[in-house]
Design an enzyme around this catalytic site. Sequence first.
Site, short mmCIF file in Angstrom:
data_model
loop_
_atom_site.label_atom_id
_atom_site.label_comp_id
_atom_site.label_asym_id
_atom_site.label_seq_id
_atom_site.Cartn_x
_atom_site.Cartn_y
_atom_site.Cartn_z
CG ASP A 1 -1.90 1.10 1.30
OD1 ASP A 1 -1.69 2.12 0.63
OD2 ASP A 1 -2.89 0.95 2.03
CB VAL A 2 1.70 3.82 -2.55
CG1 VAL A 2 2.14 2.84 -3.64
CG2 VAL A 2 0.31 4.38 -2.83
CB SER B 1 -4.78 14.16 -13.33
OG SER B 1 -6.09 14.42 -13.80
CE1 TYR C 1 -6.87 10.88 -9.14
CE2 TYR C 1 -7.74 12.73 -10.39
CZ TYR C 1 -6.92 11.62 -10.31
OH TYR C 1 -6.15 11.25 -11.39
CE LYS D 1 -3.53 12.08 -9.90
NZ LYS D 1 -2.32 11.27 -10.17
#
Length: 295
Positions: free
Chosen positions: A61-62, A140, A153, A157
């Site tokens: 799991d990062v 992204s 999210y 990013k």
Amino acid sequence: MAAPTTVVVTGASGGVGRAVARLYAERGARVALVARGKAGLDAAAREVRERGGLPYVYEADVADADAVEAAARGAEEALGPLDVWVNCAFASVFAPFTAITPAEYERVTSVTYLGYVNGTRAALARMLPRDHGTVVQVGSALGERSVPLQSAYCGAKHAINGFTSAVRLELLHRGSRVRVTVAQLPAVDTPQFTWVRSRLPRRPQPIPPVYTPETAARGVLRAADRPGRRQRWVGASTRATLLANRLAPALLDRYLARTGYASQQTDEPDGPRRDNLYAPVDDDRDHGAHGGLNR
């Protein structure tokens, strides 16, 4: 003849990470595959081997810095000194901000932002002493222009861009030949849109136009091959987003506020399903690189 490239790819069990691993394998690279889903990782390893590469699998799991460090250590022990590290793993929640819990917000940030921090730290710990290597952050267009329903999210990013710029300046200050760059991606057809946690009435989808994982992966490899650029924009729609963001940000805001809800949902009602926010969905079944929109 030059030695094969040694690469670490996080989020390698599906989507863009899976496609990146395939392309590196076709170059004969040694590819360390890091993700949580055992079935997806095992399938990715088979593909790397079939395409001429040498795989190494590490379940991690990062969001766990110690696990990422262990993955890096294991990769070098199995494959040799690292040349390229590609940070690609992420998690998301599709919902209005007020419907996302603090724990969910923290989890998305831990995976999608701190996962990149952890990967970059592990990579630089090995690359800096050798004064060699490249770190590619898979970014992204949503890191430049946010959309509704993906606040966690989008925030992560945006954070990746700021973090990477600061690290890049520190490398420039010390005169290092280690490079860090960002490949800014458009919407991509990956299994993640069936894996994300969602509170939308209909199934989530990427905002069109939607590109294939292979198109995105080629952009990532170009960024790794020519890391002198601060960032590389992949896809015409991503470049158009950047241009609109610079020329008419207020107009773009109104457009996204009006269209962003409908464009991120299909016509199909969403129902109960597994999501990968806290546990992998591809632990018992491989989902491949594609999500089904551009097969």
